[in-house]
Design a protein around this motif. Sequence first.
Motif, mmCIF file in Angstrom:
data_model
loop_
_atom_site.group_PDB
_atom_site.id
_atom_site.type_symbol
_atom_site.label_atom_id
_atom_site.label_comp_id
_atom_site.label_asym_id
_atom_site.label_seq_id
_atom_site.Cartn_x
_atom_site.Cartn_y
_atom_site.Cartn_z
ATOM 1 N N GLY A 78 2.676 12.798 -1.319
ATOM 2 C CA GLY A 78 4.006 12.853 -1.921
ATOM 3 C C GLY A 78 4.091 12.132 -3.253
ATOM 4 N N ALA A 79 5.301 11.610 -3.538
ATOM 5 C CA ALA A 79 5.563 10.951 -4.820
ATOM 6 C C ALA A 79 4.713 9.695 -4.987
ATOM 7 N N LYS A 80 4.476 9.338 -6.257
ATOM 8 C CA LYS A 80 3.712 8.127 -6.531
ATOM 9 C C LYS A 80 4.544 6.893 -6.189
ATOM 10 N N PRO A 81 3.887 5.769 -5.856
ATOM 11 C CA PRO A 81 4.629 4.528 -5.596
ATOM 12 C C PRO A 81 5.424 4.087 -6.820
ATOM 13 N N ALA A 82 6.519 3.388 -6.586
ATOM 14 C CA ALA A 82 7.324 2.859 -7.685
ATOM 15 C C ALA A 82 6.526 1.841 -8.493
ATOM 16 N N PRO A 83 6.783 1.740 -9.788
ATOM 17 C CA PRO A 83 6.100 0.744 -10.621
ATOM 18 C C PRO A 83 6.455 -0.673 -10.192
ATOM 19 N N PRO A 84 5.745 -1.669 -10.707
ATOM 20 C CA PRO A 84 6.086 -3.072 -10.404
ATOM 21 C C PRO A 84 7.517 -3.382 -10.811
ATOM 22 N N VAL A 85 8.114 -4.352 -10.135
ATOM 23 C CA VAL A 85 9.530 -4.648 -10.364
ATOM 24 C C VAL A 85 9.788 -5.123 -11.787
ATOM 25 N N GLU A 86 8.836 -5.807 -12.409
ATOM 26 C CA GLU A 86 9.026 -6.278 -13.780
ATOM 27 C C GLU A 86 9.217 -5.096 -14.738
ATOM 28 N N GLU A 87 8.470 -4.040 -14.515
ATOM 29 C CA GLU A 87 8.595 -2.839 -15.346
ATOM 30 C C GLU A 87 9.950 -2.174 -15.131
ATOM 31 N N LEU A 88 10.411 -2.132 -13.895
ATOM 32 C CA LEU A 88 11.699 -1.520 -13.593
ATOM 33 C C LEU A 88 12.854 -2.341 -14.171
ATOM 34 N N ARG A 89 12.749 -3.657 -14.089
ATOM 35 C CA ARG A 89 13.796 -4.510 -14.665
ATOM 36 C C ARG A 89 13.872 -4.329 -16.182
ATOM 37 N N ALA A 90 12.720 -4.274 -16.823
ATOM 38 C CA ALA A 90 12.695 -4.099 -18.270
ATOM 39 C C ALA A 90 13.302 -2.754 -18.656
ATOM 40 N N ALA A 91 12.981 -1.705 -17.907
ATOM 41 C CA ALA A 91 13.520 -0.379 -18.194
ATOM 42 C C ALA A 91 15.030 -0.356 -18.009
ATOM 43 N N ALA A 92 15.506 -1.016 -16.955
ATOM 44 C CA ALA A 92 16.946 -1.051 -16.702
ATOM 45 C C ALA A 92 17.687 -1.812 -17.787
ATOM 46 N N GLU B 162 8.998 -2.791 -0.742
ATOM 47 C CA GLU B 162 7.616 -2.563 -0.320
ATOM 48 C C GLU B 162 7.300 -3.482 0.845
ATOM 49 N N GLY B 163 6.210 -3.177 1.545
ATOM 50 C CA GLY B 163 5.813 -4.014 2.674
ATOM 51 C C GLY B 163 5.298 -3.171 3.822
ATOM 52 N N ARG B 164 5.540 -3.655 5.033
ATOM 53 C CA ARG B 164 5.088 -2.950 6.228
ATOM 54 C C ARG B 164 6.212 -2.897 7.264
ATOM 55 N N VAL B 165 6.139 -1.895 8.126
ATOM 56 C CA VAL B 165 7.127 -1.691 9.174
ATOM 57 C C VAL B 165 6.579 -2.228 10.486
ATOM 58 N N ASN B 166 7.459 -2.769 11.328
ATOM 59 C CA ASN B 166 7.036 -3.397 12.584
ATOM 60 C C ASN B 166 6.775 -2.390 13.703
ATOM 61 N N LEU B 167 6.037 -1.348 13.384
ATOM 62 C CA LEU B 167 5.498 -0.466 14.406
ATOM 63 C C LEU B 167 4.157 -1.039 14.849
ATOM 64 N N PRO B 168 3.602 -0.597 15.981
ATOM 65 C CA PRO B 168 2.383 -1.231 16.514
ATOM 66 C C PRO B 168 1.223 -1.315 15.536
ATOM 67 N N PHE B 169 1.057 -0.312 14.662
ATOM 68 C CA PHE B 169 -0.079 -0.336 13.746
ATOM 69 C C PHE B 169 0.298 -0.878 12.366
ATOM 70 N N LYS B 170 1.478 -1.472 12.219
ATOM 71 C CA LYS B 170 1.932 -2.111 10.983
ATOM 72 C C LYS B 170 1.718 -1.217 9.755
ATOM 73 N N PRO B 171 2.261 -0.008 9.753
ATOM 74 C CA PRO B 171 2.037 0.886 8.612
ATOM 75 C C PRO B 171 2.670 0.344 7.337
ATOM 76 N N LYS B 172 2.018 0.625 6.217
ATOM 77 C CA LYS B 172 2.501 0.171 4.915
ATOM 78 C C LYS B 172 3.561 1.116 4.381
ATOM 79 N N ILE B 173 4.612 0.552 3.766
ATOM 80 C CA ILE B 173 5.648 1.344 3.119
ATOM 81 C C ILE B 173 5.244 1.566 1.663
ATOM 82 N N LYS B 174 5.223 2.811 1.236
ATOM 83 C CA LYS B 174 4.990 3.094 -0.180
ATOM 84 C C LYS B 174 6.128 2.486 -0.997
ATOM 85 N N PRO B 175 5.845 1.667 -2.016
ATOM 86 C CA PRO B 175 6.929 1.070 -2.801
ATOM 87 C C PRO B 175 7.860 2.131 -3.384
ATOM 88 N N TYR B 176 9.157 1.923 -3.233
ATOM 89 C CA TYR B 176 10.139 2.851 -3.780
ATOM 90 C C TYR B 176 11.409 2.097 -4.144
#
Length: 227
Positions: A191-205, A137-151
């Motif tokens: 589109g698709a929903k953002p990925a859950p928080p990393v703690e949830e993904l770690r627990a699931a894994a 997750e985060g932002r891309v270094n394009l001029p308007f700093k668009p946000k990346i949907k967590p995935y």
Amino acid sequence: MYVDSVTGDPWFWSPTSPTDPVNQFLGQFLPSNRAAKDELAGIDFDAPKLSGRSIQQMAELVEAGLSRSQWFVTGEVDPRLFSDSFAFKDESVATTGIKAYATGVRKLFDQATSKGELISVEARPDTQALVVVWRLEGRVNLPFKPKIKPYVVTTTLGLDPDSGLICSQLDEFSVPGWDLLLSILLGEGFGAKPAPPVEELRAAAMAAAAAGGSKAAANVLKSASQK
């Protein structure tokens, strides 16, 4: 070949298809390689290689390095782990050489907001590879700093059979590239929903791995990231 307008160096953002106009267009608006190289000046890309490690030792070194520096988004790699023939590819872009990869990652992601959170690292001796699952997750270094949907990203690091070093990297995304592009340009509501928080993904894994092994864990992560 596409080159940096300031330094003349090849872009990291080199489309895997010569008919990919979107990535060709967006690549023109990324920062120059020079700033990224300056920020990575403390890395010794000529450091002696850690050849001859077992696949499990490499898994431990990769896990420690990613936990420390999140190099998938910072570019702060450990060059000792990478073969001179290293090549990177995902569904949109490709590059060769660990220095070019590190520079490209550094210039692509906004360092103040971007995170590459490690979920799991698995050694697969049958394919001579490490499979790393992580959340971006985060932002891309394009001029308007668009946000990346967590995935979720599944990264397969191929190991050279002779040296044991990382010789290839293939990134696969939990959502299609077009979905990510739309979310960058239009916002997370598409589109698709953002990925859950990393703690949830770690627990699931961890739960899935305990019940059914690493492949089951990978399937759980894929499905969880798409809910």
